[in-house]
Enzyme design. Structure first.
Site, PDB file in Angstrom:
ATOM      1  N   SER A  14      15.558  -4.269   4.785  1.00 24.06           N
ATOM      2  CA  SER A  14      16.361  -3.036   4.722  1.00 24.06           C
ATOM      3  C   SER A  14      16.170  -2.186   5.978  1.00 24.06           C
ATOM      4  O   SER A  14      17.095  -1.484   6.400  1.00 24.06           O
ATOM      5  CB  SER A  14      16.045  -2.236   3.461  1.00 24.06           C
ATOM      6  OG  SER A  14      14.770  -1.662   3.523  1.00 24.06           O
ATOM      7  N   ASN A  15      14.998  -2.251   6.581  1.00 28.72           N
ATOM      8  CA  ASN A  15      14.799  -1.514   7.841  1.00 28.72           C
ATOM      9  C   ASN A  15      15.613  -2.137   8.967  1.00 28.72           C
ATOM     10  O   ASN A  15      16.193  -1.420   9.784  1.00 28.72           O
ATOM     11  CB  ASN A  15      13.312  -1.450   8.204  1.00 28.72           C
ATOM     12  CG  ASN A  15      12.590  -0.350   7.450  1.00 28.72           C
ATOM     13  OD1 ASN A  15      12.741   0.818   7.757  1.00 28.72           O
ATOM     14  ND2 ASN A  15      11.839  -0.743   6.419  1.00 28.72           N
ATOM     15  N   ARG A  66      -3.844 -19.061  14.090  1.00 26.08           N
ATOM     16  CA  ARG A  66      -3.006 -17.859  14.162  1.00 26.08           C
ATOM     17  C   ARG A  66      -2.522 -17.647  15.598  1.00 26.08           C
ATOM     18  O   ARG A  66      -1.371 -17.322  15.832  1.00 26.08           O
ATOM     19  CB  ARG A  66      -3.821 -16.644  13.711  1.00 26.08           C
ATOM     20  CG  ARG A  66      -3.078 -15.323  13.872  1.00 26.08           C
ATOM     21  CD  ARG A  66      -3.966 -14.127  13.558  1.00 26.08           C
ATOM     22  NE  ARG A  66      -4.519 -14.193  12.224  1.00 26.08           N
ATOM     23  CZ  ARG A  66      -3.850 -13.887  11.113  1.00 26.08           C
ATOM     24  NH1 ARG A  66      -2.596 -13.502  11.192  1.00 26.08           N
ATOM     25  NH2 ARG A  66      -4.415 -13.965   9.932  1.00 26.08           N
ATOM     26  N   MET A  91       4.826  -9.041   7.724  1.00 24.62           N
ATOM     27  CA  MET A  91       3.628  -8.971   6.896  1.00 24.62           C
ATOM     28  C   MET A  91       2.460  -9.814   7.417  1.00 24.62           C
ATOM     29  O   MET A  91       1.570 -10.173   6.655  1.00 24.62           O
ATOM     30  CB  MET A  91       3.975  -9.374   5.454  1.00 24.62           C
ATOM     31  CG  MET A  91       5.025  -8.486   4.811  1.00 24.62           C
ATOM     32  SD  MET A  91       4.600  -6.729   4.844  1.00 24.62           S
ATOM     33  CE  MET A  91       3.340  -6.674   3.566  1.00 24.62           C
ATOM     34  N   ASN A 108       5.598  -0.646  14.929  1.00 21.62           N
ATOM     35  CA  ASN A 108       5.549  -1.085  13.535  1.00 21.62           C
ATOM     36  C   ASN A 108       5.854   0.103  12.642  1.00 21.62           C
ATOM     37  O   ASN A 108       5.479   1.232  12.957  1.00 21.62           O
ATOM     38  CB  ASN A 108       4.137  -1.606  13.215  1.00 21.62           C
ATOM     39  CG  ASN A 108       3.970  -2.022  11.770  1.00 21.62           C
ATOM     40  OD1 ASN A 108       4.800  -2.741  11.207  1.00 21.62           O
ATOM     41  ND2 ASN A 108       2.893  -1.575  11.134  1.00 21.62           N
ATOM     42  N   HIS A 110       5.049   1.625   8.929  1.00 22.87           N
ATOM     43  CA  HIS A 110       4.050   1.455   7.871  1.00 22.87           C
ATOM     44  C   HIS A 110       4.242   2.558   6.829  1.00 22.87           C
ATOM     45  O   HIS A 110       4.360   3.735   7.189  1.00 22.87           O
ATOM     46  CB  HIS A 110       2.643   1.549   8.470  1.00 22.87           C
ATOM     47  CG  HIS A 110       1.568   1.372   7.453  1.00 22.87           C
ATOM     48  ND1 HIS A 110       1.282   0.144   6.882  1.00 22.87           N
ATOM     49  CD2 HIS A 110       0.731   2.257   6.868  1.00 22.87           C
ATOM     50  CE1 HIS A 110       0.306   0.286   5.999  1.00 22.87           C
ATOM     51  NE2 HIS A 110      -0.035   1.562   5.970  1.00 22.87           N
ATOM     52  N   SER A 137       4.928   6.066   8.679  1.00 26.99           N
ATOM     53  CA  SER A 137       4.584   6.265  10.087  1.00 26.99           C
ATOM     54  C   SER A 137       5.167   5.131  10.914  1.00 26.99           C
ATOM     55  O   SER A 137       5.191   3.985  10.472  1.00 26.99           O
ATOM     56  CB  SER A 137       3.056   6.241  10.275  1.00 26.99           C
ATOM     57  OG  SER A 137       2.404   7.171   9.438  1.00 26.99           O
ATOM     58  N   GLU A 144      -5.719  -3.479  16.353  1.00 27.56           N
ATOM     59  CA  GLU A 144      -6.255  -3.036  15.070  1.00 27.56           C
ATOM     60  C   GLU A 144      -5.107  -2.887  14.072  1.00 27.56           C
ATOM     61  O   GLU A 144      -4.108  -2.215  14.391  1.00 27.56           O
ATOM     62  CB  GLU A 144      -6.921  -1.681  15.302  1.00 27.56           C
ATOM     63  CG  GLU A 144      -7.909  -1.283  14.261  1.00 27.56           C
ATOM     64  CD  GLU A 144      -8.470   0.107  14.587  1.00 27.56           C
ATOM     65  OE1 GLU A 144      -8.958   0.744  13.666  1.00 27.56           O
ATOM     66  OE2 GLU A 144      -8.365   0.536  15.744  1.00 27.56           O
ATOM     67  N   LEU A 145      -5.239  -3.438  12.879  1.00 28.04           N
ATOM     68  CA  LEU A 145      -4.166  -3.395  11.889  1.00 28.04           C
ATOM     69  C   LEU A 145      -3.751  -1.952  11.578  1.00 28.04           C
ATOM     70  O   LEU A 145      -4.601  -1.142  11.169  1.00 28.04           O
ATOM     71  CB  LEU A 145      -4.616  -4.096  10.602  1.00 28.04           C
ATOM     72  CG  LEU A 145      -3.599  -4.084   9.458  1.00 28.04           C
ATOM     73  CD1 LEU A 145      -2.379  -4.932   9.800  1.00 28.04           C
ATOM     74  CD2 LEU A 145      -4.249  -4.561   8.165  1.00 28.04           C
ATOM     75  N   ASP A 146      -2.473  -1.650  11.752  1.00 24.60           N
ATOM     76  CA  ASP A 146      -1.918  -0.311  11.485  1.00 24.60           C
ATOM     77  C   ASP A 146      -2.701   0.781  12.219  1.00 24.60           C
ATOM     78  O   ASP A 146      -2.799   1.920  11.748  1.00 24.60           O
ATOM     79  CB  ASP A 146      -1.889  -0.012   9.971  1.00 24.60           C
ATOM     80  CG  ASP A 146      -1.058  -1.033   9.203  1.00 24.60           C
ATOM     81  OD1 ASP A 146      -0.037  -1.489   9.739  1.00 24.60           O
ATOM     82  OD2 ASP A 146      -1.447  -1.389   8.075  1.00 24.60           O
TER      83      ASP A 146
HETATM   84  C1  GRF Z   1       8.740  -1.196   4.205  1.00 29.23           C
HETATM   85  O1  GRF Z   1       8.215  -0.382   3.193  1.00 29.23           O
HETATM   86  C2  GRF Z   1       7.885  -1.107   5.432  1.00 29.23           C
HETATM   87  O2  GRF Z   1       7.372   0.157   5.662  1.00 29.23           O
HETATM   88  C3  GRF Z   1       6.770  -2.058   5.094  1.00 29.23           C
HETATM   89  O3  GRF Z   1       7.386  -3.113   4.427  1.00 29.23           O
HETATM   90  C4  GRF Z   1       8.592  -2.664   3.832  1.00 29.23           C
HETATM   91  C5  GRF Z   1       9.686  -3.495   4.389  1.00 29.23           C
HETATM   92  O4  GRF Z   1      10.919  -3.291   3.771  1.00 29.23           O
HETATM   93  N1  GRF Z   1       6.018  -2.398   6.266  1.00 29.23           N
HETATM   94  P1  GRF Z   1      12.225  -3.995   4.344  1.00 29.23           P
HETATM   95  O5  GRF Z   1      11.946  -5.493   4.438  1.00 29.23           O
HETATM   96  O6  GRF Z   1      12.537  -3.411   5.683  1.00 29.23           O
HETATM   97  O7  GRF Z   1      13.291  -3.714   3.336  1.00 29.23           O
END
Ligand code: GRF
Length: 220
Positions: A14-15, A66, A91, A108, A110, A137, A144-146
């Site tokens: 969705s983003n 990785r 993820m 990113n 978050h 954010s 470092e993660l997030d």
């Molecule tokens: C969002 O809540 C984003 O902040 C998090 O994962 C979700 C992703 O949603 N990191 P989408 O795949 O963009 O719908």
């Protein structure tokens, strides 16, 4: 001036859709060079395909480490000509050797008010802590993660009776506006990274920018 961006997403997308919509409405000066995923069945990939954006799915299980996976993925990102990488619901933790190469050129989103609640289950953790507010954010990515410097945040109130689902539902549209505003600010050269800090109009900011109700970023 158009910024070439690659988007990495593991799920729903969705983003990504918000970025594509803003671009199509003429509100975001970007060109999508690639949408890539670690999940071949990510809805984000289908969404990109539907808009004629090149896509790539790479399976981490096909790589021994990785680092090898990340190097292969980011070789494709670089080859696409991307100037900025946007992690939009991506993820996986990215190897430090790769984040170092993309310092200041990867962001990113978050779903928490960083530095609170890095990692997973942010909505649950906000409720467990009894926080009066929650948010999202956007930050530059570091090893470092997030943990990289935070560019901007969007805030929502936590209401009586909220659940993880209601919080997530209320925050998501704010996330979309926040991400679009941050990518736009980077594309226009208003925001950039320098020396591990976020620079807004050339000056280091003492605190994250805030998303105002009109969808603009303002100093805290
Ligand atoms: C969002 O809540 C984003 O902040 C998090 O994962 C979700 C992703 O949603 N990191 P989408 O795949 O963009 O719908």
């Amino acid at each position: 001036m158009t910024l070439r961006i690659a988007v990495l997403a593991s799920g729903r997308g969705s983003n990504l859709a918000a970025l594509i919509d803003a671009r199509r409405a003429g509100r975001l000066p970007v060109e999508f060079t690639l949408v890539a995923s670690d999940k071949a069945d990510a809805a984000a990939l289908r969404h990109a395909e539907a808009h004629g954006i090149p896509t790539l799915a790479l399976d981490p299980k096909s790589f021994a480490t990785r680092r090898e996976f990340d190097e292969a993925l980011f070789a494709n990102v670089a080859e696409s000509g991307a100037q900025l990488v946007v992690l939009a619901g991506y993820m996986r933790i990215i190897d430090a050797a790769v984040t170092a190469v993309w310092t200041g050129r990867m962001i990113n989103i978050h779903p928490s008010l960083l530095p609170k609640y890095r990692g997973l289950h942010t909505h649950r953790r906000v409720l467990e802590a009894g926080d009066p507010e929650h948010g999202a954010s956007v930050h530059f990515v570091s090893a470092e993660l997030d943990g990289g410097p935070v560019i901007a945040q969007a805030r929502i109130d936590v209401r009586a009776g909220d659940t993880e689902d209601t919080l997530a539902e209320r925050l998501l549209p704010r996330e979309h506006r926040l991400l679009v505003a941050c990518v736009d600010a980077i594309a226009r050269g208003v925001v950039r990274e320098g020396g591990g800090r976020v620079l807004f109009q050339g000056r280091a900011i003492p605190a994250p920018l805030q998303l105002d109700p009109t969808g603009h970023l303002t100093p805290a």
